[in-house]
Design an enzyme around this catalytic site. Structure first.
Site, PDB file in Angstrom:
ATOM      1  N   ASP A  12       3.401 -17.022   6.223  1.00 13.51           N
ATOM      2  CA  ASP A  12       3.233 -16.402   7.547  1.00 13.51           C
ATOM      3  C   ASP A  12       1.811 -16.443   8.076  1.00 13.51           C
ATOM      4  OD1 ASP A  12       5.581 -14.270   6.194  1.00 13.51           O
ATOM      5  OD2 ASP A  12       5.947 -15.433   7.999  1.00 13.51           O
ATOM      6  N   HIS A  60       2.263 -11.977  -2.039  1.00 12.51           N
ATOM      7  CA  HIS A  60       3.681 -12.366  -2.137  1.00 12.51           C
ATOM      8  C   HIS A  60       4.246 -11.798  -3.435  1.00 12.51           C
ATOM      9  CE1 HIS A  60       7.281 -14.901  -2.210  1.00 12.51           C
ATOM     10  NE2 HIS A  60       7.049 -15.118  -0.947  1.00 12.51           N
TER      11      HIS A  60
HETATM   12  C1  SDX Z   1       7.717 -13.411   3.281  1.00 14.49           C
HETATM   13  O1  SDX Z   1      10.273 -12.916  -0.894  1.00 14.49           O
HETATM   14  C2  SDX Z   1      10.064 -13.962  -0.222  1.00 14.49           C
HETATM   15  O2  SDX Z   1      10.263 -15.069  -0.692  1.00 14.49           O
HETATM   16  C3  SDX Z   1       9.580 -13.736   1.209  1.00 14.49           C
HETATM   17  C4  SDX Z   1       9.199 -14.984   2.012  1.00 14.49           C
HETATM   18  C5  SDX Z   1      10.398 -15.856   2.279  1.00 14.49           C
HETATM   19  O3  SDX Z   1      10.196 -17.055   2.547  1.00 14.49           O
HETATM   20  O4  SDX Z   1      11.539 -15.311   2.327  1.00 14.49           O
HETATM   21  O5  SDX Z   1       8.226 -15.728   1.294  1.00 14.49           O
HETATM   22  C6  SDX Z   1       8.611 -14.605   3.366  1.00 14.49           C
HETATM   23  O6  SDX Z   1       8.173 -12.322   3.458  1.00 14.49           O
HETATM   24  C7  SDX Z   1       6.261 -13.615   2.896  1.00 14.49           C
HETATM   25  C8  SDX Z   1       5.489 -12.261   2.756  1.00 14.49           C
HETATM   26  C9  SDX Z   1       5.111 -11.819   4.174  1.00 14.49           C
HETATM   27  N1  SDX Z   1       4.535 -10.438   4.130  1.00 14.49           N
HETATM   28  C10 SDX Z   1       3.222 -10.243   4.379  1.00 14.49           C
HETATM   29  O7  SDX Z   1       2.388 -11.133   4.563  1.00 14.49           O
HETATM   30  C11 SDX Z   1       2.842  -8.763   4.448  1.00 14.49           C
HETATM   31  C12 SDX Z   1       1.557  -8.535   3.655  1.00 14.49           C
HETATM   32  N2  SDX Z   1       1.875  -8.700   2.220  1.00 14.49           N
HETATM   33  C13 SDX Z   1       2.283  -7.577   1.496  1.00 14.49           C
HETATM   34  O8  SDX Z   1       2.646  -6.413   2.091  1.00 14.49           O
HETATM   35  C14 SDX Z   1       2.710  -7.824   0.061  1.00 14.49           C
HETATM   36  O9  SDX Z   1       1.885  -8.782  -0.453  1.00 14.49           O
HETATM   37  C15 SDX Z   1       4.166  -8.187  -0.175  1.00 14.49           C
HETATM   38  C16 SDX Z   1       5.070  -7.151   0.387  1.00 14.49           C
HETATM   39  C17 SDX Z   1       4.472  -9.506   0.437  1.00 14.49           C
HETATM   40  C18 SDX Z   1       4.382  -8.271  -1.679  1.00 14.49           C
HETATM   41  O10 SDX Z   1       4.031  -7.076  -2.183  1.00 14.49           O
HETATM   42  P1  SDX Z   1       4.419  -6.660  -3.693  1.00 14.49           P
HETATM   43  O11 SDX Z   1       4.838  -7.800  -4.516  1.00 14.49           O
HETATM   44  O12 SDX Z   1       5.334  -5.497  -3.635  1.00 14.49           O
HETATM   45  O13 SDX Z   1       3.050  -6.298  -4.267  1.00 14.49           O
HETATM   46  P2  SDX Z   1       2.447  -4.863  -4.196  1.00 14.49           P
HETATM   47  O14 SDX Z   1       2.700  -4.255  -2.865  1.00 14.49           O
HETATM   48  O15 SDX Z   1       2.895  -4.136  -5.415  1.00 14.49           O
HETATM   49  O16 SDX Z   1       0.882  -5.207  -4.263  1.00 14.49           O
HETATM   50  C19 SDX Z   1       0.226  -5.366  -5.503  1.00 14.49           C
HETATM   51  C20 SDX Z   1      -1.209  -4.966  -5.203  1.00 14.49           C
HETATM   52  C21 SDX Z   1      -1.312  -3.565  -4.572  1.00 14.49           C
HETATM   53  O17 SDX Z   1      -2.624  -3.094  -4.847  1.00 14.49           O
HETATM   54  P3  SDX Z   1      -2.827  -2.056  -6.133  1.00 14.49           P
HETATM   55  O18 SDX Z   1      -1.733  -1.028  -6.046  1.00 14.49           O
HETATM   56  O19 SDX Z   1      -2.693  -2.945  -7.361  1.00 14.49           O
HETATM   57  O20 SDX Z   1      -4.200  -1.514  -5.959  1.00 14.49           O
HETATM   58  O21 SDX Z   1      -1.761  -5.864  -4.189  1.00 14.49           O
HETATM   59  C22 SDX Z   1      -2.032  -5.148  -3.009  1.00 14.49           C
HETATM   60  C23 SDX Z   1      -1.264  -3.837  -3.097  1.00 14.49           C
HETATM   61  O22 SDX Z   1      -1.940  -2.811  -2.331  1.00 14.49           O
HETATM   62  N3  SDX Z   1      -1.597  -5.980  -1.899  1.00 14.49           N
HETATM   63  C24 SDX Z   1      -2.272  -6.151  -0.776  1.00 14.49           C
HETATM   64  C25 SDX Z   1      -1.524  -7.056  -0.020  1.00 14.49           C
HETATM   65  N4  SDX Z   1      -0.413  -7.397  -0.677  1.00 14.49           N
HETATM   66  C26 SDX Z   1      -0.455  -6.723  -1.854  1.00 14.49           C
HETATM   67  N5  SDX Z   1      -3.445  -5.609  -0.356  1.00 14.49           N
HETATM   68  C27 SDX Z   1      -3.859  -6.017   0.856  1.00 14.49           C
HETATM   69  N6  SDX Z   1      -3.215  -6.899   1.649  1.00 14.49           N
HETATM   70  C28 SDX Z   1      -2.040  -7.428   1.244  1.00 14.49           C
HETATM   71  N7  SDX Z   1      -1.394  -8.282   2.028  1.00 14.49           N
END
Ligand code: SDX
Length: 434
Positions: A369, A311
């Site tokens: 989710d 998140h």
């Molecule tokens: C919602 O914003 C809100 O409040 C949203 C929400 C709401 O109520 O409105 O809470 C609802 O959208 C919840 C989130 C649902 N999405 C998912 O479950 C999709 C999977 N999650 C991700 O794609 C991710 O975690 C995000 C998009 C939610 C957040 O990503 P960020 O903050 O942009 O973080 P990032 O992509 O920069 O990740 C940081 C690191 C990266 O690795 P490195 O580059 O440091 O090596 O963490 C990794 C990412 O690759 N990472 C994940 C991951 N999420 C982040 N790796 C594997 N699986 C994941 N789910």
């Protein structure tokens, strides 16, 4: 609306004698903000924050999240208390008006919502323009946006009464539109809303009843649905809420703004994640395949993510996920589902991930989710309806945030700037010379 002065931040441009004091503004809780509104005028520079991860886009009194502690407050009330004790319609009143309603206020608000649940008969034909296999989120975008074609009497956003009636119409009609999108997909007749049923019960009635026989909504499932709606109602300045605010800042009507929010919510990184979690669990298939899947997630070239995990704000367990997990047990128990292979798989996946340094070091925890799809599937919703449900609930938050923005005297047209790295000015080259 403005925060409390809390000192300043001094910045200086290297190689020049230019410095500037940025006022620090403190809120009631949470980090202070550096007010950069005069930065370009003083130092001729912008700030750079793609994804707005470190940028406060507005001031708000609606929802507060402490991502490190896993705290979520709606108007100061913890989500755990609201999920346990309040109805969704009570939470809707709270988000819109800022205070919990007394019995009279709640009854009047509830009655007002119930008496706006029907759609204009002309809108029924609007559904027929879609293919039966259209994704219901496409239908939601289209039909909610089309509502603005039916309410010319209440599109003056500067009129408080128009804002109020639009809020009631949107909160009341999105469950009807959502249920009819489902009925259209499965080729069943639309079920009209019933004013004798409460919000979540009415939605489940419209989703599951058929004209051929009476239908009674299971009260345990109605309570679970009501709680799921509360958990999804608002969440500060997430992507879809920011979309609604940006659209609203142009003066667009509330129906168009909420349609924009629905479109933004659809993406798998945001509200589409619940549907993506079920797809992911289906692809993993069995607990024995979890190590291979986790291996793919860790491989940066795979582009595979553990959906329902991570998140932008929560770097701790999403408090909604804990409540969702408990609700999962309640629903499966009520439905007599002793061991749901999907839940078993999700629990095993969560356990393994929470012990794996890749996730622990990146502070990746289950979000709202991760479990919602399992509950919704058990309740009979098709996967394609999961994000639609999220949109039904979030409409309350979107319209509350939209209303707050419109009523904020300091609000302006949203118009971000950029860091330009394209070609500098050059002369046109005639076709013959290229
Ligand atoms: C919602 O914003 C809100 O409040 C949203 C929400 C709401 O109520 O409105 O809470 C609802 O959208 C919840 C989130 C649902 N999405 C998912 O479950 C999709 C999977 N999650 C991700 O794609 C991710 O975690 C995000 C998009 C939610 C957040 O990503 P960020 O903050 O942009 O973080 P990032 O992509 O920069 O990740 C940081 C690191 C990266 O690795 P490195 O580059 O440091 O090596 O963490 C990794 C990412 O690759 N990472 C994940 C991951 N999420 C982040 N790796 C594997 N699986 C994941 N789910």
């Amino acid at each position: 609306m403005s925060g409390t002065a809390n000192g300043s931040v001094t910045i200086s441009l290297d190689g020049t004698n230019q410095t500037m004091k940025l006022p620090l503004l403190a809120g009631s809780i949470g980090p202070s903000v550096a007010d950069i509104r005069k930065l370009y005028g003083s130092l001729g520079i912008f700030t750079f924050d793609p994804g707005y991860g470190e940028t406060a886009s507005c001031e708000s009194k609606i929802t507060y999240i402490d991502g490190d502690e896993g705290v979520l407050l709606y108007r100061g009330y913890p989500i755990e208390a609201l999920a346990e004790h309040a109805s969704f319609i009570e939470v809707a009143y709270l988000l819109l008006n800022g205070e919990l309603p007394n019995a009279t206020e709640l009854s009047e608000f509830d009655m007002s919502v119930r008496h706006h649940t029907m759609l204009h008969e002309q809108l029924r034909r609007f559904f027929e323009g879609f293919r039966r296999d259209a994704h219901p989120m496409a239908v939601m975008c289209g039909v909610v946006g089309a509502l603005s074609a039916f309410y010319h009497d209440s599109l003056d956003i500067t009129n408080p009464e128009h804002r109020t009636i639009s809020a009631f119409r949107l909160i009341a009609k999105v469950p009807t539109i959502a249920a009819w999108a489902y009925k259209y997909a499965v080729g069943q007749p639309f079920m009209y809303p019933r004013n004798d049923l409460a919000y979540a019960e009415n939605f489940l009635y419209m989703m599951n009843a058929v004209p051929a026989e009476p239908y009674k909504v299971n009260p345990i499932l109605a309570r679970a649905m009501d709680r799921i709606l509360t958990l999804h109602a608002d969440h500060e300045q997430n992507a879809s809420t920011s979309t609604v605010r940006l659209a609203g800042s142009t003066g667009a009507n509330p129906f168009a703004c909420i349609a924009a929010g629905i479109a933004s919510l659809w993406g798998p990184a945001h509200g589409g994640a619940n549907e993506a979690v079920l797809k992911m669990l289906g692809e993993i298939g069995h607990v024995s395949a979890i190590p291979d899947f986790i291996g793919k997630v860790k491989d940066r070239n795979s582009n595979v993510r553990l959906m329902g995990f991570g998140h932008r704000v929560y770097k701790n367990y999403d408090p909604r996920a804990k409540i969702m997990q408990r609700t999962c047990y309640e629903v499966l128990d009520e439905l007599g589902i002793k061991d749901d292979p999907l839940l078993d798989l999700a629990m095993a996946l969560e356990k393994i991930a929470l012990e794996d340094d890749y996730f622990v070091s990146r502070k990746l925890y289950p979000n709202v989710d991760f479990y919602s799809g399992i509950i919704l599937k058990a309740m009979g919703f098709p996967t394609s309806m999961f994000t639609v449900l999220f949109a039904v609930a979030r409409t309350v938050g979107w319209i509350s945030q939209w209303k707050e923005m419109i009523e904020d005297p300091s609000q302006r047209l949203g118009r971000p700037r950029q860091l330009y790295t394209g070609p500098t000015q050059r002369n046109y080259v005639p076709l013959a010379a290229r």
